[in-house]
Design a protein around this motif. Structure first.
Motif, mmCIF file in Angstrom:
data_model
loop_
_atom_site.group_PDB
_atom_site.id
_atom_site.type_symbol
_atom_site.label_atom_id
_atom_site.label_comp_id
_atom_site.label_asym_id
_atom_site.label_seq_id
_atom_site.Cartn_x
_atom_site.Cartn_y
_atom_site.Cartn_z
ATOM 1 N N LYS A 1 -11.673 -1.266 13.210
ATOM 2 C CA LYS A 1 -11.228 -0.340 12.160
ATOM 3 C C LYS A 1 -9.704 -0.316 12.055
ATOM 4 O O LYS A 1 -9.143 -0.289 10.958
ATOM 5 C CB LYS A 1 -11.734 1.077 12.455
ATOM 6 N N ALA A 2 -9.046 -0.335 13.220
ATOM 7 C CA ALA A 2 -7.576 -0.274 13.220
ATOM 8 C C ALA A 2 -6.988 -1.527 12.580
ATOM 9 O O ALA A 2 -5.996 -1.464 11.858
ATOM 10 C CB ALA A 2 -7.058 -0.104 14.647
ATOM 11 N N LYS A 3 -7.617 -2.675 12.837
ATOM 12 C CA LYS A 3 -7.126 -3.927 12.228
ATOM 13 C C LYS A 3 -7.216 -3.835 10.719
ATOM 14 O O LYS A 3 -6.319 -4.275 10.011
ATOM 15 C CB LYS A 3 -7.951 -5.123 12.718
ATOM 16 N N GLU A 4 -8.326 -3.280 10.237
ATOM 17 C CA GLU A 4 -8.487 -3.165 8.784
ATOM 18 C C GLU A 4 -7.393 -2.285 8.192
ATOM 19 O O GLU A 4 -6.718 -2.673 7.231
ATOM 20 C CB GLU A 4 -9.860 -2.564 8.441
ATOM 21 N N SER A 5 -7.190 -1.126 8.790
ATOM 22 C CA SER A 5 -6.204 -0.205 8.219
ATOM 23 C C SER A 5 -4.796 -0.793 8.346
ATOM 24 O O SER A 5 -3.978 -0.688 7.436
ATOM 25 C CB SER A 5 -6.360 1.176 8.859
ATOM 26 N N ALA A 6 -4.506 -1.463 9.471
ATOM 27 C CA ALA A 6 -3.162 -2.031 9.673
ATOM 28 C C ALA A 6 -2.890 -3.173 8.702
ATOM 29 O O ALA A 6 -1.770 -3.325 8.202
ATOM 30 C CB ALA A 6 -3.017 -2.520 11.113
ATOM 31 N N SER A 7 -3.910 -3.970 8.409
ATOM 32 C CA SER A 7 -3.638 -5.134 7.568
ATOM 33 C C SER A 7 -3.350 -4.717 6.130
ATOM 34 O O SER A 7 -2.589 -5.383 5.433
ATOM 35 C CB SER A 7 -4.772 -6.160 7.657
ATOM 36 N N ILE A 8 -3.894 -3.592 5.702
ATOM 37 C CA ILE A 8 -3.596 -3.110 4.349
ATOM 38 C C ILE A 8 -2.104 -2.763 4.226
ATOM 39 O O ILE A 8 -1.418 -3.181 3.300
ATOM 40 C CB ILE A 8 -4.482 -1.878 4.012
ATOM 41 N N THR A 9 -1.597 -2.017 5.202
ATOM 42 C CA THR A 9 -0.175 -1.636 5.155
ATOM 43 C C THR A 9 0.726 -2.861 5.302
ATOM 44 O O THR A 9 1.734 -3.006 4.597
ATOM 45 C CB THR A 9 0.150 -0.633 6.283
ATOM 46 N N LEU A 10 0.378 -3.740 6.233
ATOM 47 C CA LEU A 10 1.216 -4.921 6.444
ATOM 48 C C LEU A 10 1.337 -5.740 5.158
ATOM 49 O O LEU A 10 2.414 -6.226 4.801
ATOM 50 C CB LEU A 10 0.648 -5.772 7.585
ATOM 51 N N LYS A 11 0.230 -5.864 4.451
ATOM 52 C CA LYS A 11 0.241 -6.628 3.216
ATOM 53 C C LYS A 11 1.194 -5.978 2.205
ATOM 54 O O LYS A 11 2.005 -6.658 1.565
ATOM 55 C CB LYS A 11 -1.195 -6.677 2.655
ATOM 56 N N ARG A 12 1.104 -4.669 2.112
ATOM 57 C CA ARG A 12 1.988 -3.928 1.209
ATOM 58 C C ARG A 12 3.460 -4.171 1.555
ATOM 59 O O ARG A 12 4.294 -4.421 0.692
ATOM 60 C CB ARG A 12 1.672 -2.438 1.359
ATOM 61 N N VAL A 13 3.755 -4.131 2.845
ATOM 62 C CA VAL A 13 5.139 -4.333 3.306
ATOM 63 C C VAL A 13 5.594 -5.753 2.997
ATOM 64 O O VAL A 13 6.699 -5.975 2.480
ATOM 65 C CB VAL A 13 5.239 -4.057 4.821
#
Ligand code: TRP
Ligand code: SF4
Length: 326
Positions: free
Chosen positions: A307-319
């Motif tokens: 779950k954490a990977k999913e949420s982190a990858s969304i933000t990283l992509k935005r950045v």
């Protein structure tokens, strides 16, 4: 409406003790009622002030089992391990690019390492960058609130400054989080110093009743009361601070009898030990149930990591999009 997000982490420096329980854990548990909570084990931060890994895996396990036994509910909260989420390493590098070294050098935790510990030039780059990694942990999961102890406030301030600076340069990409201070009084160790594994002055959640009785029996009491016949000063007694938490129902009597020298310290400590043992009973009970299911902790962490990977990858992509790194 979606629930607001709470996120916090703890470094796996060993099994959790009463200082953790009263300082942060009870708060973490209560927040599960109203927030979408994520809690993690900050094993990368483990290396900021030590360069060995002998007990790390054991400590990560200890913390996970202590968290769940204390009431962190894997069905409601996401529990994950920091180092298992590669996006944290990635975003950390990107945020480090926009963080002035001066902000980091001004952090009291860093200054302490340099001056008080006398480490000077040998302080690691990771120690200097501690707040950048912490900022990463928080913003990568879009956290609204971060429950922490007071000692972590300077790091939170750096986090918010990093967010403002990043958004100032690259647009409105990161959410600015807020600290949630724990209202509880800080518990000192049995020797009145900060409760810490390295001082050997901690009462652990997993301690046996015998260990707890012996630790409490050795607690330093009111320094102005050398003999039982002398009157006591509860407000200056570390044992009394514990009584405030563990014997709140009998607090006034304890204070009064102490001030009149009717209650002896030995007796008072005996009563405290039993109250602590009683309070820890349900936690220990859950711990032994968990120990009987050896795969349970691993399964919880694997699910949390996902779950954490999913949420982190969304933000990283935005950045990365904002930084034109795509
Ligand atoms: N620095 C925190 C501590 O020592 C642990 C931590 C790491 C943390 N990253 C975090 C806490 C992010 C809250 C949010 O207690
Ligand atoms: Fe402290 Fe209890 Fe002794 Fe009073 S009686 S000084 S509160 S230990």
């Amino acid at each position: 409406m979606d629930k607001k997000k709470v996120l916090s982490g703890t470094r796996p420096t060993g099994p959790l003790h009463l200082g953790h329980l009263e300082g942060i854990l009870r708060n973490w548990v209560n927040l599960q009622e109203d927030y979408d909570c994520s809690y993690f084990i900050a094993d990368l931060h483990y290396f900021t002030d030590r360069s060995e890994a002998k007990h790390l895996q054991e400590f990560v396990y200890d913390v996970a089992i202590d968290l769940i036994s204390s009431g962190i509910d894997p069905k409601r909260a996401t529990l994950f391990v920091q180092s298992h989420i590669p996006q944290h390493y990635q975003l950390h590098l990107l945020l480090s690019m926009i963080t002035p070294v001066g902000w980091l050098e001004r952090c009291p935790t860093y200054k302490e390492q340099v001056s008080e510990m006398g480490l000077g030039d040998s302080v690691g780059y990771g120690m200097l960058g501690y707040p950048v990694l912490m900022a990463t942990d928080i913003v990568i999961h879009d956290a609204d609130f971060v429950p922490i102890g007071e000692d972590q406030l300077p790091h939170m301030e750096v986090t918010r400054e990093i967010v403002r600076r990043f958004n100032g340069i690259f647009g409105d990409v990161l959410k600015e989080p807020q600290a949630l201070l724990t209202p509880v009084r800080r518990l000192l160790g049995v020797d009145r110093r900060k409760m810490s594994k390295s001082y050997g002055n901690a009462i652990y959640l997993k301690d046996s009743p015998e260990q707890i009785r012996s630790l409490v029996a050795n607690m330093i009491t009111d320094p102005k009361r050398p003999r039982k016949e002398d009157v006591g000063h509860p407000d200056e007694c570390n044992v009394y601070t514990y009584q405030e938490i563990y014997n709140s129902g009998r607090l006034e009597e304890i204070a009064e009898d102490c001030r009149k020298a009717k209650l002896g310290c030995k007796e008072c400590k005996g009563e405290l030990a039993e109250a602590v043992i009683k309070k820890l009973e349900p936690i220990k009970e859950r711990r032994s149930q968990l120990e009987a299911k050896p795969d349970f902790i691993t399964d919880v962490l694997v699910a949390g990591d996902k779950k954490a990977k999913e949420s982190a990858s969304i933000t990283l992509k935005r950045v990365m999009e904002a930084m034109k790194l795509t």
